[in-house]
Motif scaffolding. Structure first.
Motif, PDB file in Angstrom:
ATOM      1  N   VAL A 179       0.838  -1.202   0.000  1.00 38.52           N
ATOM      2  CA  VAL A 179       0.000   0.000   0.000  1.00 38.52           C
ATOM      3  C   VAL A 179       0.875   1.254   0.000  1.00 38.52           C
ATOM      4  CG1 VAL A 179      -1.802   1.265   1.234  1.00 38.52           C
ATOM      5  CG2 VAL A 179      -1.829  -1.240   1.215  1.00 38.52           C
ATOM      6  N   THR A 180       1.883   1.272   0.869  1.00 39.89           N
ATOM      7  CA  THR A 180       2.760   2.436   0.976  1.00 39.89           C
ATOM      8  C   THR A 180       3.522   2.684  -0.320  1.00 39.89           C
ATOM      9  OG1 THR A 180       3.024   1.993   3.339  1.00 39.89           O
ATOM     10  CG2 THR A 180       4.624   3.463   2.329  1.00 39.89           C
ATOM     11  N   THR A 181       4.063   1.617  -0.914  1.00 44.82           N
ATOM     12  CA  THR A 181       4.837   1.805  -2.145  1.00 44.82           C
ATOM     13  C   THR A 181       3.943   2.143  -3.334  1.00 44.82           C
ATOM     14  OG1 THR A 181       4.848  -0.611  -2.493  1.00 44.82           O
ATOM     15  CG2 THR A 181       6.771   0.364  -1.420  1.00 44.82           C
ATOM     16  N   ALA A 182       2.756   1.554  -3.395  1.00 43.34           N
ATOM     17  CA  ALA A 182       1.844   1.873  -4.499  1.00 43.34           C
ATOM     18  C   ALA A 182       1.434   3.342  -4.445  1.00 43.34           C
ATOM     19  CB  ALA A 182       0.611   0.970  -4.437  1.00 43.34           C
ATOM     20  N   ALA A 183       1.073   3.809  -3.252  1.00 46.46           N
ATOM     21  CA  ALA A 183       0.678   5.213  -3.101  1.00 46.46           C
ATOM     22  C   ALA A 183       1.838   6.144  -3.426  1.00 46.46           C
ATOM     23  CB  ALA A 183       0.182   5.459  -1.683  1.00 46.46           C
ATOM     24  N   SER A 184       3.030   5.819  -2.962  1.00 48.61           N
ATOM     25  CA  SER A 184       4.195   6.678  -3.191  1.00 48.61           C
ATOM     26  C   SER A 184       4.584   6.709  -4.661  1.00 48.61           C
ATOM     27  CB  SER A 184       5.376   6.185  -2.351  1.00 48.61           C
ATOM     28  OG  SER A 184       5.074   6.226  -0.982  1.00 48.61           O
ATOM     29  N   LEU A 185       4.509   5.557  -5.315  1.00 47.26           N
ATOM     30  CA  LEU A 185       4.840   5.485  -6.734  1.00 47.26           C
ATOM     31  C   LEU A 185       3.930   6.399  -7.549  1.00 47.26           C
ATOM     32  CD1 LEU A 185       6.607   4.013  -8.868  1.00 47.26           C
ATOM     33  CD2 LEU A 185       4.794   2.283  -8.994  1.00 47.26           C
ATOM     34  N   GLU A 186       2.652   6.424  -7.191  1.00 43.39           N
ATOM     35  CA  GLU A 186       1.714   7.248  -7.944  1.00 43.39           C
ATOM     36  C   GLU A 186       1.756   8.718  -7.520  1.00 43.39           C
ATOM     37  OE1 GLU A 186      -3.095   7.586  -8.493  1.00 43.39           O
ATOM     38  OE2 GLU A 186      -2.114   5.651  -8.848  1.00 43.39           O
ATOM     39  N   LEU A 187       1.781   8.975  -6.224  1.00 39.59           N
ATOM     40  CA  LEU A 187       1.677  10.353  -5.750  1.00 39.59           C
ATOM     41  C   LEU A 187       2.966  11.150  -5.964  1.00 39.59           C
ATOM     42  CD1 LEU A 187      -0.295   9.734  -2.423  1.00 39.59           C
ATOM     43  CD2 LEU A 187      -1.182  10.691  -4.571  1.00 39.59           C
ATOM     44  N   LEU A 188       4.109  10.498  -5.810  1.00 35.74           N
ATOM     45  CA  LEU A 188       5.385  11.190  -6.006  1.00 35.74           C
ATOM     46  C   LEU A 188       5.978  10.944  -7.386  1.00 35.74           C
ATOM     47  CD1 LEU A 188       7.051  10.591  -2.507  1.00 35.74           C
ATOM     48  CD2 LEU A 188       5.767  12.579  -3.299  1.00 35.74           C
ATOM     49  N   GLY A 189       5.609   9.843  -8.008  1.00 36.36           N
ATOM     50  CA  GLY A 189       6.063   9.546  -9.356  1.00 36.36           C
ATOM     51  C   GLY A 189       7.254   8.615  -9.393  1.00 36.36           C
ATOM     52  N   PRO A 190       7.374   7.800 -10.469  1.00 34.76           N
ATOM     53  CA  PRO A 190       8.462   6.828 -10.560  1.00 34.76           C
ATOM     54  C   PRO A 190       9.842   7.473 -10.673  1.00 34.76           C
ATOM     55  CG  PRO A 190       7.287   6.956 -12.645  1.00 34.76           C
ATOM     56  CD  PRO A 190       6.489   7.751 -11.658  1.00 34.76           C
ATOM     57  N   GLY A 191       9.897   8.717 -11.132  1.00 32.19           N
ATOM     58  CA  GLY A 191      11.176   9.401 -11.278  1.00 32.19           C
ATOM     59  C   GLY A 191      11.538  10.285 -10.103  1.00 32.19           C
ATOM     60  N   HIS A 192      10.741  10.255  -9.056  1.00 31.13           N
ATOM     61  CA  HIS A 192      11.006  11.110  -7.890  1.00 31.13           C
ATOM     62  C   HIS A 192      12.363  10.769  -7.289  1.00 31.13           C
ATOM     63  CE1 HIS A 192      10.142  13.425  -4.222  1.00 31.13           C
ATOM     64  NE2 HIS A 192      10.699  12.407  -3.569  1.00 31.13           N
ATOM     65  N   ARG A 193      13.117  11.800  -6.904  1.00 28.72           N
ATOM     66  CA  ARG A 193      14.406  11.630  -6.239  1.00 28.72           C
ATOM     67  C   ARG A 193      14.453  12.482  -4.977  1.00 28.72           C
ATOM     68  NH1 ARG A 193      18.489   9.434  -9.785  1.00 28.72           N
ATOM     69  NH2 ARG A 193      17.798   9.369 -11.967  1.00 28.72           N
ATOM     70  N   TRP A 194      15.261  12.041  -4.039  1.00 33.30           N
ATOM     71  CA  TRP A 194      15.491  12.781  -2.804  1.00 33.30           C
ATOM     72  C   TRP A 194      16.849  13.488  -2.917  1.00 33.30           C
ATOM     73  CZ3 TRP A 194      12.983   8.312  -3.373  1.00 33.30           C
ATOM     74  CH2 TRP A 194      11.760   8.122  -2.686  1.00 33.30           C
ATOM     75  N   HIS A 195      17.009  14.605  -2.202  1.00 32.95           N
ATOM     76  CA  HIS A 195      18.225  15.399  -2.338  1.00 32.95           C
ATOM     77  C   HIS A 195      18.882  15.652  -0.980  1.00 32.95           C
ATOM     78  CE1 HIS A 195      15.863  16.359  -5.990  1.00 32.95           C
ATOM     79  NE2 HIS A 195      17.060  16.312  -6.570  1.00 32.95           N
ATOM     80  N   THR A 196      20.153  15.350  -0.904  1.00 35.83           N
ATOM     81  CA  THR A 196      20.971  15.635   0.282  1.00 35.83           C
ATOM     82  C   THR A 196      21.918  16.771  -0.104  1.00 35.83           C
ATOM     83  OG1 THR A 196      20.847  13.305   0.938  1.00 35.83           O
ATOM     84  CG2 THR A 196      22.563  14.655   1.980  1.00 35.83           C
ATOM     85  N   ARG A 197      21.949  17.831   0.705  1.00 34.18           N
ATOM     86  CA  ARG A 197      22.625  19.061   0.302  1.00 34.18           C
ATOM     87  C   ARG A 197      23.725  19.456   1.271  1.00 34.18           C
ATOM     88  NH1 ARG A 197      18.623  21.418  -3.257  1.00 34.18           N
ATOM     89  NH2 ARG A 197      16.653  20.276  -3.019  1.00 34.18           N
ATOM     90  N   LEU A 198      24.754  20.092   0.725  1.00 32.57           N
ATOM     91  CA  LEU A 198      25.817  20.710   1.516  1.00 32.57           C
ATOM     92  C   LEU A 198      25.759  22.217   1.349  1.00 32.57           C
ATOM     93  CD1 LEU A 198      28.936  18.417   0.884  1.00 32.57           C
ATOM     94  CD2 LEU A 198      27.711  18.721   3.046  1.00 32.57           C
ATOM     95  N   HIS A 199      25.817  22.934   2.481  1.00 26.55           N
ATOM     96  CA  HIS A 199      25.776  24.400   2.471  1.00 26.55           C
ATOM     97  C   HIS A 199      26.940  24.950   3.289  1.00 26.55           C
ATOM     98  CE1 HIS A 199      21.375  24.201   1.364  1.00 26.55           C
ATOM     99  NE2 HIS A 199      21.449  23.104   2.103  1.00 26.55           N
ATOM    100  N   ALA A 200      27.271  26.191   3.014  1.00 24.72           N
ATOM    101  CA  ALA A 200      28.282  26.906   3.802  1.00 24.72           C
ATOM    102  C   ALA A 200      27.793  28.320   4.074  1.00 24.72           C
ATOM    103  CB  ALA A 200      29.615  26.942   3.070  1.00 24.72           C
ATOM    104  N   ASP A 201      28.184  28.876   5.226  1.00 21.31           N
ATOM    105  CA  ASP A 201      27.819  30.253   5.554  1.00 21.31           C
ATOM    106  C   ASP A 201      29.059  31.123   5.733  1.00 21.31           C
ATOM    107  OD1 ASP A 201      28.784  29.274   7.917  1.00 21.31           O
ATOM    108  OD2 ASP A 201      27.072  29.869   9.146  1.00 21.31           O
ATOM    109  N   ALA A 202      30.186  30.654   5.176  1.00 18.47           N
ATOM    110  CA  ALA A 202      31.432  31.419   5.267  1.00 18.47           C
ATOM    111  C   ALA A 202      32.181  31.312   3.947  1.00 18.47           C
ATOM    112  CB  ALA A 202      32.294  30.895   6.421  1.00 18.47           C
TER     113      ALA A 202
END
Length: 502
Positions: free
Chosen positions: A106-129
């Motif tokens: 159920v969780t994967t079926a809903a996620s596949l449709e609602l977020l899409g098969p090409g959905h990706r997650w992003h991990t980011r690096l930032h600096a303040d100096a």
């Protein structure tokens, strides 16, 4: 336990067959003799058509296997139908049952449709100096994006890219931003008092390696101790190898008795040399997320020739910080293959939270993710009133769903344009995933994509099967009983019966 059939009159001409079958030994995989006996019973009875086409019934081979396991028919929910919706066999199909890991469908079926098969997650690096020469003169921010499969290999690649920007020294703190998820503190021992088990890992916006330590054990015949190595590399973490013994390789993990602290893995037991090489996966429950990321980050960064002079702490990326780099995850279609093939609990929990995450908005909560899944079910025309979603993984004693609703979800996915991606995520019977060692010598091998589920009192299967006739069938079966674990043969008998009958 009495055998339950649609009508006792159908059994009377076949008492000899039934009696003979009950006297055969029941093994984890049905023996050829027992299989033939079951088929004789199922196919020779006048009640065979009733088993297939009448209302609330169970197949005869499955009933026999349940009897051997000591599980009553009242503890079973079953919904078997063709992919176009023709009901073939049902039993307690409308009652809510504990699903175990088939809830991941159920969780994967809903996620596949609602977020899409090409959905990706992003991990980011930032600096303040500023970066002066090869030095970042301030803090480095590592922002978690909820990636269900962020691994130390990914972090290593991200840090190599950071070095390619010319940065060698970080003259500030490493700040871990986990604010995308609002996850209450949980005790990893709460579910089954086994916090070191990998399946008890908890979700996190910056989940690294599912917080797992993979330990390779190798016998050393020239020593009293086994050789040991581990991934990911952890700065200042000590591995103490276990002693060895010459016992049979049975419950080797229980013999090892691993003990984790915040900076050490040791073993109170010993390792049987007869086991050969073995991989032990442990949940690093004794480390906080910050401690875990710190240990991996510092080790990888030092291997690249980098230095970090400050501490590692939790915080938020400040408004004025500039983004340095972004790491993209695998796609949703790839992620759900890991989740369903190998029944990864924490990755499924990450998906549920991802359904509610909005960068820059309110943190995602488990309740908001569950609400979105229930809304999706309702919009899909599926009655979700009796569905209870806790964490979306099935590793829960409160989640509930009926066999009918789960089959409704499978039928809907069959008609979806995303059907190939969804079905490809399920274990292929006798070939891979959690079904690799089941029915691997039967005619069902390679003919069904089946998700499994197991808890102490739950055993379940759900998915798609192509019968010997070529007919495409949906099956959902759940057993809720203290002896559910002994009824796996009943599930296998069900799949074989569907293959042979339809």
């Amino acid at each position: 336990m009495a055998i339950v059939m649609p009508a006792t009159s159908h059994l009377q001409p076949h008492g000899i067959i039934l009696s003979s079958c009950l006297n055969l030994p029941m093994t984890r995989l049905l023996t050829p003799m027992l299989t033939r006996c079951l088929l004789m019973l199922a196919l020779s009875t006048a009640g065979c058509s009733a088993l297939q086409h009448r209302g609330d019934v169970l197949p005869a081979p499955m009933i026999l296997a349940l009897t051997h396991a000591g599980v009553p028919a009242t503890s079973v929910a079953l919904d078997v139908r063709t992919v176009d919706g023709k009901r073939l066999a049902v039993h307690n199909a409308d009652l809510p049952f504990k699903p175990a890991s088939v809830m991941k469908l159920v969780t994967t079926a809903a996620s596949l449709e609602l977020l899409g098969p090409g959905h990706r997650w992003h991990t980011r690096l930032h600096a303040d100096a500023e970066i002066i020469s090869d030095t970042l003169s301030g803090d480095l921010y590592l922002e978690g994006g909820g990636d269900p499969r962020f691994a130390h290999e990914d972090l290593a690649r991200l840090l190599r890219r950071l070095r390619s920007l010319g940065i060698r020294e970080i003259r500030g703190d490493l700040v871990i931003d986990r604010t995308l998820f609002d996850v209450p503190a949980e005790d990893p021992a709460a579910f089954d008092a086994a916090p070191e088990r990998a399946y008890n890992a908890l979700p996190d916006a910056l989940l690294l390696d599912a917080k797992a330590l993979s330990v390779m054990l190798v016998p050393d015949l020239n020593s009293d101790y086994a050789r040991i190595s581990a991934e990911p590399p952890l700065r200042d973490f000590i591995l103490r190898p276990p002693a060895q013994n010459d016992q049979l390789c049975g419950l080797w993990r229980e013999q090892l008795r691993p003990v984790l602290t915040s900076d050490t893995l040791r073993f109170e037991g010993s390792f049987p040399t007869r086991c050969g090489e073995r991989l032990l996966t442990l949940h690093l429950h004794t480390l906080s997320t910050v401690q875990h990321v710190d240990a991996v980050f510092r080790q990888l960064w030092s291997e690249l020739g980098g230095t970090l002079t400050g501490s590692t702490r939790e915080g938020s990326v400040p408004a004025g910080a500039r983004e340095l780099l972004v790491w993209e995850s695998l796609t949703m279609a790839e992620i759900i293959r890991d989740i369903n093939k190998h029944s990864n609990n924490v990755m499924a929990r990450q998906l549920l939270l991802s359904l509610a995450m909005h960068r820059g908005g309110a943190p995602a909560t488990r309740g908001a993710g569950a609400a979105r899944v229930l809304e999706w079910l309702t919009r899909s025309g599926i009655d979700a009133r009796a569905v209870v979603i806790d964490n979306g993984s099935g590793l829960s004693r409160s989640e509930r769903i009926s066999a009918k609703v789960l089959s409704d979800v499978l039928q809907r996915q069959w008609r979806s344009a995303l059907m190939p991606e969804f079905i490809a995520s399920l274990p292929l019977v006798g070939i891979d995933g959690t079904m690799k060692r089941r029915l691997h010598e039967s005619t069902v091998r390679g003919q069904a994509h089946i998700k499994t589920g197991t808890l102490a009192d739950v055993s379940s299967v759900a998915g798609y099967l192509i019968a010997a006739s070529g007919r495409q069938v949906i099956v959902t079966c759940m057993i809720n009983h203290p002896k559910a674990g002994e009824a796996r043969d009943a599930m296998d008998a069900l799949l074989q019966w569907i293959y042979d009958t339809y």
